[in-house]
Structure formats: C-alpha cells, structure tokens
Design an enzyme around this catalytic site. Structure first.
Site, PDB file in Angstrom:
ATOM      1  N   ARG A 109     -10.089   6.875  -6.285  1.00 46.38           N
ATOM      2  CA  ARG A 109      -8.955   7.481  -5.593  1.00 46.38           C
ATOM      3  C   ARG A 109      -9.276   7.619  -4.106  1.00 46.38           C
ATOM      4  O   ARG A 109     -10.434   7.853  -3.717  1.00 46.38           O
ATOM      5  CB  ARG A 109      -8.706   8.860  -6.195  1.00 46.38           C
ATOM      6  CG  ARG A 109      -7.582   9.692  -5.578  1.00 46.38           C
ATOM      7  CD  ARG A 109      -6.249   9.133  -5.902  1.00 46.38           C
ATOM      8  NE  ARG A 109      -5.183  10.141  -5.795  1.00 46.38           N
ATOM      9  CZ  ARG A 109      -3.925   9.838  -5.562  1.00 46.38           C
ATOM     10  NH1 ARG A 109      -3.575   8.574  -5.383  1.00 46.38           N
ATOM     11  NH2 ARG A 109      -2.997  10.775  -5.499  1.00 46.38           N
ATOM     12  N   THR A 407       3.373   1.663  -7.546  1.00 46.29           N
ATOM     13  CA  THR A 407       2.023   1.560  -8.102  1.00 46.29           C
ATOM     14  C   THR A 407       2.062   0.356  -9.027  1.00 46.29           C
ATOM     15  O   THR A 407       3.129  -0.158  -9.321  1.00 46.29           O
ATOM     16  CB  THR A 407       1.688   2.864  -8.871  1.00 46.29           C
ATOM     17  OG1 THR A 407       1.735   3.967  -7.967  1.00 46.29           O
ATOM     18  CG2 THR A 407       0.339   2.821  -9.543  1.00 46.29           C
ATOM     19  N   THR A 425      -2.917   1.660  -6.604  1.00 47.59           N
ATOM     20  CA  THR A 425      -1.708   1.920  -5.843  1.00 47.59           C
ATOM     21  C   THR A 425      -1.970   2.001  -4.348  1.00 47.59           C
ATOM     22  O   THR A 425      -3.126   2.162  -3.921  1.00 47.59           O
ATOM     23  CB  THR A 425      -1.086   3.257  -6.321  1.00 47.59           C
ATOM     24  OG1 THR A 425       0.160   3.477  -5.662  1.00 47.59           O
ATOM     25  CG2 THR A 425      -2.008   4.425  -6.016  1.00 47.59           C
ATOM     26  N   GLU A 446      -1.310   7.807   0.622  1.00 48.84           N
ATOM     27  CA  GLU A 446      -1.693   8.609  -0.544  1.00 48.84           C
ATOM     28  C   GLU A 446      -1.853  10.096  -0.253  1.00 48.84           C
ATOM     29  O   GLU A 446      -1.699  10.936  -1.144  1.00 48.84           O
ATOM     30  CB  GLU A 446      -3.004   8.056  -1.100  1.00 48.84           C
ATOM     31  CG  GLU A 446      -3.135   8.186  -2.588  1.00 48.84           C
ATOM     32  CD  GLU A 446      -2.142   7.300  -3.319  1.00 48.84           C
ATOM     33  OE1 GLU A 446      -1.321   7.860  -4.065  1.00 48.84           O
ATOM     34  OE2 GLU A 446      -2.185   6.084  -3.162  1.00 48.84           O
ATOM     35  N   SER A 468      -3.167  12.982  -8.624  1.00 48.83           N
ATOM     36  CA  SER A 468      -2.426  11.766  -8.966  1.00 48.83           C
ATOM     37  C   SER A 468      -1.824  11.901 -10.354  1.00 48.83           C
ATOM     38  O   SER A 468      -2.251  12.740 -11.160  1.00 48.83           O
ATOM     39  CB  SER A 468      -3.376  10.564  -8.941  1.00 48.83           C
ATOM     40  OG  SER A 468      -2.744   9.419  -9.479  1.00 48.83           O
ATOM     41  N   SER A 469      -0.829  11.066 -10.638  1.00 44.62           N
ATOM     42  CA  SER A 469      -0.254  10.983 -11.982  1.00 44.62           C
ATOM     43  C   SER A 469      -0.672   9.717 -12.720  1.00 44.62           C
ATOM     44  O   SER A 469      -0.232   9.489 -13.849  1.00 44.62           O
ATOM     45  CB  SER A 469       1.277  11.019 -11.904  1.00 44.62           C
ATOM     46  OG  SER A 469       1.719  12.258 -11.420  1.00 44.62           O
ATOM     47  N   GLY A 489       5.047   4.361 -11.381  1.00 42.95           N
ATOM     48  CA  GLY A 489       6.232   5.211 -11.451  1.00 42.95           C
ATOM     49  C   GLY A 489       6.052   6.627 -10.952  1.00 42.95           C
ATOM     50  O   GLY A 489       6.817   7.512 -11.350  1.00 42.95           O
TER      51      GLY A 489
END
Length: 589
Positions: A109, A407, A425, A446, A468-469, A489
């Site tokens: 990340r 993403t 992403t 981000e 994040s998801s 999404g």
C-alpha cells in the site's frame, strides 16, 4: 534469482505476446477471442484485460508459477489499464503456497511522506474540496507496486523481473488497441489531463481523444520497465525515476495558461528510497467449514468480509428464500461497515481490535440487531474490545471517507496448485491526473483515503498507509483452495466479494452467474447501491417490501475469480458486461 536484462528474454516476451504456442498448447494467441469464462485444467487466469491474461498465461506456459504470472499480468495492466493501476500506485497480494500449505500476504500500500500531518487536507479549518484534493501533489502517496512485485518474485516466484516484464515491454513498444472503455476513461478525465502537459502528451494525441481502434504505444513506460528489469526495485526508488516522481509531486507539470488550483505536495527523495513492503499474516476466518483468508489492515477488506460472514453464519442461508438471504446479507454488511468506519486503520499507528472484530461472540451480538425489516439508516458501531484478549481503549467512529472506484483485480493459479489473488490501484480513475514526465505512468491519489478531520484512527500522519477496501480473498476447504477472488470498486469491493462468496458457497450459484448477478452494496447508509437496472428486479421489489431503498450505480466493481473443483478442474470467471468485460483463460480447456 537473476535480475539481469537479457536480449533473449525480451525476444521470448515478444514471441509470447504475439501468441506463439507454448508447451501446454493453451489457446491464448493474440487472435484468440476475449471470453469472460473458461473451464479446464492446469493453470487459470482471470483479469479485466485480454492482453494481461495472455501475458500471464504465457508465463505459466513457459514454466513460471502463479506469482510470476500475476506480476506479468499486473505489469501489462499498468500499460493497458493505466487509469486504474500501475507502478505509480500500490496494492495487496494474497498468495496460497501449495507445497507449504500456507497463505501469506504482501502489503504494498502507498505511504504518506514524512511531511504529512493530521491537518494536511484542511484549509481555514475546513477540508479542501474532495475534487481539489484528488488532482494535486498532496494526494499522491509513495508508490508501493514495484516493491511489492519484487518481494513477491524474490520470495515466492521462479522467474526474474526481466522475464515477467518482457511481455509488457514488448506491448508498450508495439502499441495496444484503444477500445470504447479506454476512450471513455480518457473522456472522463479530459479536463484533468489537459491540465498537465505530460498527461496530455500521452493520452490526448494531437490534443484530442484517441480514436477507438487506434493504437497507443508508450515508449517511456517501456524504458521504465526496462530499468526495473535491469536494476530491480532500486532502479525505481532511487535515481532518475525517483527524482522525476518527486519533481512531479512538488512541482506539478501544469500546462501554461491553466487556471486549475493544483496544490503542490512535499516529497523528499528519502521518502521514496525508504519505502518498504510488508509481509503480513492474513486475516483468517472460518465459515461453514471453509477457511477464508484476506488482508488485514490497512486494508479493511479481510476484517469487514470476515465479520459479515460471521453474522451470516447464524442463518441457514441455503434454506432461505432469495429475498430473505439478501436481506440478511445487506443488514450484516451494514453492521460490519459501521465497525469498519470506527476501528480500522494502519495497524502500525492504531490498535485495531482484530480478534474482537472476528469473534463469533461479537458477531452473535451484532446479529441480534437484525430484524425482519431494514434499518432506517446508519447504525452505531459495536464494541469489539470486550472480545479482545488484550482490550484497548475504544476509538471514535467517524463518517466513511470517500474512496475512488478505479482499481483492478486479477486472479491466477498454476498447475502445481499455487494461487494468487491480487488487487492494486492508483485510486480514482486516472489517479491524481499526472503522468510522470519521461516515464509513462500516472501517479496515485491514494492519500485521499485518509479521513481529513480528526479524531479518527484513519487521519493523515507521516509514514502512514491509508485505510483501503481492497479485498483479495482465498477460500480453502480441508486445506485446499476452492475459491479465489477480488474486485475493484472502492468501498463496494467489500460487498461485491462478500456477495459472491455467499452466492457461491451458500446458494450454490455457478461462478459466472455469481459474477453477473446484480450487486447490492450496503455500507451503513440510508440507501443500498445497486447496478442500474437491478432496482427493478423481482428481488429488489421483494426487498423494498422489507424497507430497503436503492441508489443506482454503474461502478459496483468488476469481479475476477477462479473456482477449484474435483479432479483438478478450474473455472475462471470475469465480467461479461461491466466495464468492457473481462478475460478468462485456462491452460487446458
């Protein structure tokens, strides 16, 4: 592992990309049709793009494993899906190692620079408008993608950087075809790309949208990949590429005459050079005899999906009507999202109550709040700290932050049984809008995933990774993979993946049907988002009678999954209609 760039490897990559046959005889040539679903044996690939699927399959055919193939696909997606992903961003990879029978995860990340403070997105005590945060140097986090790829290859791959990047390098030089979806994403970013000289030069040839059917090549990205192939991640995080990223963030390449208010960032070369990927333990959750592995924070995917499934486990979903099953799924998602918003953030900065959130007892407490009718709106977070073995001080809930939809996800398996679920992403469609001059890739936005207003565990801080998801997920039964999946999404990723798991494991839905089904995404709000048209189905009407209300969307993710059956059978399934569709391949159809 060797990381030298060899002419022979590049020639191999070019040959593979052009569709020359491999030892397994898989039908993956450039002339092959893009199909959303494929069933067979051997390795399998599911991505949103045919060129990426071909690149991955050809690495498998050349003897690479699932990790090698995943990086090859990801590098190609960085070229052909540049508005969703690339080396200017970051992601999360979940890997099942068949020989060792274990699951590991790689967190790459993006990170905030050392200059970040909790008030960085405030001006006059109020948050900067979200649109202005996105298109700025402030929004870009230190990219983690290249370091993630290197860690994956070094620890778990069998091929060199040069070998897995070769197909993408060849395609960047020869060019790829612009389709309707690619053109539409540029159109959505038209004003932003015009703002930056480097973005306009690459994606607005002659100052206009590229024509559908035309070809775009990206020699700058080819050179970037060649530098990484020759020098590894160090070539990206130090030297000319690092300097170019710092310059882009700190002095955005704004076109002369532009009136856009583009705020500058504050990166140092040390921020880039000091980036580290993290090898983290996965979240682990049991569900009706299955074991579900996902990403722990700073991704909220593993914990939120795990809590949702724990709540659902108290119902016999298989025996319920479709409407009753979905009602309970939607309400379980609502409760889990309330807890996500309150407690989840970078675990290096916050004591996330992971044990409590995945506790079956906590799930039972939350399940008791579900009635026969939908909740009227947002519900309060629960208290998972009572179920911790090391209770901490509860944190304050806050409204969910805005999260970009753009993403991508890919899923790969090999004939030896290794599996990769990989989501990565650059955040919003087109990231922060800035192509790094001379290097051919967009930077992410981000850091807008932080909550701008304190107090909250997900506030901006120096060196922190925003929540994040992303939800790459692998499901095992009796120690063997049965399902691997993920989706883009934004925050709908979590509900997209959770719904697919319920439909496949509980309701026995075929893989492609689960991918194509209308998506219902409840994220602790007054309305549940559903695909356009999904609000008129008999299911939606039945749910309306239970009090559910709809908001339509065209951005509920693009699933890419592999289901594993008896006798080595694999089914790869991707979108048949959303976002231009996907591409599924198997080695032996």
């Amino acid at each position: 592992m060797k990381h030298s760039l060899k002419r022979g490897v590049l020639l191999l990559g070019a040959a593979l990309l052009l569709g020359q046959g491999g030892p397994g005889g898989a039908q993956v040539g450039a002339g092959g049709a893009k199909v959303p679903s494929a069933t067979g044996t051997g390795g399998a690939v599911a991505t949103v793009d045919h060129d990426a699927s071909v690149a991955a399959m050809k690495i498998l055919e050349a003897g690479g494993n699932a990790v090698d193939a995943a990086v090859a696909a990801a590098a190609t997606l960085g070229l052909t899906e540049p508005f969703s992903c690339g080396v200017g961003g970051g992601g999360f990879m979940v890997v099942y190692l068949a020989k060792e029978g274990r699951v590991i995860t790689i967190d790459h990340r993006e990170m905030a620079p050392a200059s970040f403070t909790p008030t960085v997105f405030l001006e006059g005590g109020k948050p900067i408008a979200f649109g202005e945060r996105v298109t700025s140097g402030l929004s870009a986090g230190i990219p983690g993608t290249v370091m993630g790829w290197q860690e994956a290859l070094r620890r778990y791959g069998t091929k060199s950087f040069a070998e897995v990047l070769a197909p993408a390098i060849a395609l960047a030089k020869s060019g790829y075809v612009v389709d309707d979806y690619f053109q539409s994403q540029i159109k959505d970013n038209l004003d932003r790309f015009k703002t930056f000289t480097s973005s306009a030069a690459l994606y607005l040839p002659g100052g206009t949208l590229p024509a559908v059917g035309s070809r775009i090549n990206n020699p700058d990205l080819a050179r970037t990949y060649e530098a990484i192939a020759a020098g590894g991640a160090q070539a990206f995080y130090t030297g000319s590429i690092a300097q170019a990223m710092v310059d882009t963030v700190n002095t955005p390449p704004v076109a002369p005459g532009s009136t856009a208010n583009v705020r500058k960032g504050n990166w140092a070369l040390a921020d880039v050079a000091n980036y580290e990927a993290r090898i983290r333990q996965p979240t682990v959750n049991t569900y009706r005899g299955y074991t579900v592995y996902g990403m722990q924070p700073p991704s909220s995917g593993g914990l939120t999906i795990g809590e949702t499934l724990n709540i659902l486990e108290g119902y016999d979903i298989a025996k319920l009507s479709e409407a009753d099953a979905y009602h309970r799924y939607i309400e379980a998602s609502r409760l889990a999202f309330a807890d996500r918003g309150a407690y989840m953030a970078d675990p290096e900065y916050t004591d996330v109550p992971q044990t409590g959130l995945l506790s079956k007892e906590f799930a039972a407490q939350r399940r008791a709040l579900i009635g026969d009718r939908a909740a009227a709106g947002a519900v309060a977070a629960g208290n998972p700290f009572k179920f911790q073995t090391d209770p901490s001080i509860p944190l304050l809930p806050a409204p969910a932050s805005l999260e970009g939809q753009s993403t991508t996800h890919l899923t790969v398996s090999d004939a030896q049984g290794n599996v990769v679920a990989y989501t990565f992403t650059i955040e919003s469609i087109g990231g922060n809008g800035m192509v790094v001059p001379g290097h051919g890739f967009l930077l992410n936005n981000e850091l807008t995933d932080f909550d701008a207003v304190a107090p909250h565990p997900n506030i901006p801080e120096a060196g922190k990774r925003p929540r994040s998801s992303m939800s790459p997920t692998i499901v095992l039964k009796d120690g063997k993979p049965v399902l691997a999946l993920g989706s883009p999404g934004g925050s709908t990723i979590i509900t997209t993946v959770g719904q697919a798991i319920m439909n496949i494991l509980d309701r026995g839905m075929p893989a492609q049907a689960a991918v194509d089904a209308p998506r219902y995404s409840q994220r602790n709000g007054a309305t549940t988002t559903v695909d356009q048209g999904g609000e008129t189905t008999p299911l939606a009407r039945a749910l309306e009678a239970m009090g559910h209300k709809w908001a339509t969307t065209d951005a509920n993710g693009k699933l890419a999954l592999i289901q594993f059956g008896e006798g080595g059978k694999v089914t790869a399934a991707t979108e048949s209609r959303r976002g231009g569709g996907g591409s599924a391949l198997v080695q032996k159809p």
